[in-house]
Design an enzyme around this catalytic site. Sequence first.
Site: not given
Ligand code: NDP
Length: 426
Positions: A172, A257
């Site tokens: 989400k 949420y």
């Molecule tokens: P982060 O920024 O911590 O991680 C995102 C990951 O996406 C990065 O580490 C990277 O992985 C990859 N990535 C690829 N392209 C990009 C870019 N251009 N910029 C940044 N990152 C990129 O985000 P979150 O893990 O917090 O969030 C990811 C998703 O999960 C979002 O949609 C968020 O809304 C959702 N979310 C949901 C939650 C829930 O409780 N259900 C809680 C937190 C987030 P790599 O380095 O491996 O390529």
Amino acid sequence: MSFTGKSVAVGAAATLTISTFMENSVLAQTSQHAFSPPAKVPQGSDDPIVLEAWKSDVDQKSGPTPTPLSPDRRIGYAVVGLGHLSLEEILPALSACKKSKLAALVSGSPEKLKKVADQYGIKPESCYSYATYDQLKNNKEVDVIYIVLPNSLHKEYVIRGAKIGKHVLCEKPMAVSSAECEQMIAACSRANVKLMIAYRIQYQPHNRKLREMVKNRIFGAPKLIESSNSQSSANPAHWRHKLAFAGGGALPDIGLYCLNTNRFILGEEPVEVFAYQYSTPGNPLFTEVEEMMSWQMRFPSGVIANCSTNYNVHESRHYRVLCEKGWLNIDKAYAYKGQKLTTARADGMMEKQEDIGLAEKDQFAAEMDHFSDCIIHDKIPFTPGEEGLQDHLLMEAIYRSAKEGKPVKITQKLSKPIHGPEPIAD
Ligand code: NDP
């Protein structure tokens, strides 16, 4: 140490004669005193083993015993994007799953990919970059692709995942606009793959229990809901503060949420919204996305939900449902763990408050196992793509209301029912 010719009482029913320590060890291996108490062992893989009961009704019951599928029968997941959510919650939760297992990883960082693959025992041939993502098609161990990327990348990776014939679980918010959601739903439907949006709260025990109590009118009809999901942010360079990547600020990230859970609890859809938006002038965090959104939703039954979300306050995540004869409250409602469900009602001269204690379950594991169950038994997920689309339509109405400074009626109607069958309780 030695025992010589002694009789040792073992329980009330038997006496064991032990002559030497050596003999004792041999006896222990062949002892008749180790035995299996009565237990029911059903054949079906979804039916739990029922062990001999020993607790009285005075205490909370334990069990049922888990019913994990053997690893070769579990649904394999490729996790895409190794950021906070994947590393801190999703990968650990896969170890707690009963029907799902980690099968592959996708990352743009080779160093991170190698380390995480070593940690979780994923072979190098099941590690992919964004450039080699489409080769997941040939990985027979991957049934589901789980998209955990910044919001603006969901659409591309969901559609590419569907095109290579994999089922998709998408974080989400589903995308950055309702138009994107429609394209994602259409692509999955064309490819005949399932699409589920990761609304973990709808699989979380305390939130499910509250919904059941509201549905059963334990305290009469619900009238008002107060809900807030807020936290603080500090890095203006992060994608969450860039409109093109996030699609908005506090609303789509955490306010969602409140929006989604209120719809889930009431089982009805808002007919009107009225919103107020604010960002502190000059704060670099909020040059592109909003700091705060406060909004009301009016439901057909007459219930009003007062919702708020803020990116610039100490963490606070709770809601309260006010009913005719009592209220139901969850503290830490939208958190990863620590939910506390409390109710209150009048009883003569007293107000009685009650804590409803429920066992904590990993909500990410519950959510993934639900999707796996839908794939195994060919069911529509409880939170399919249409559920994500509906939230985007409502968020668009909320932004419009805040911009125009007046209530906005919800006119769009979804053509399909939003929910699939209820998740199986275990
Ligand atoms: P982060 O920024 O911590 O991680 C995102 C990951 O996406 C990065 O580490 C990277 O992985 C990859 N990535 C690829 N392209 C990009 C870019 N251009 N910029 C940044 N990152 C990129 O985000 P979150 O893990 O917090 O969030 C990811 C998703 O999960 C979002 O949609 C968020 O809304 C959702 N979310 C949901 C939650 C829930 O409780 N259900 C809680 C937190 C987030 P790599 O380095 O491996 O390529």
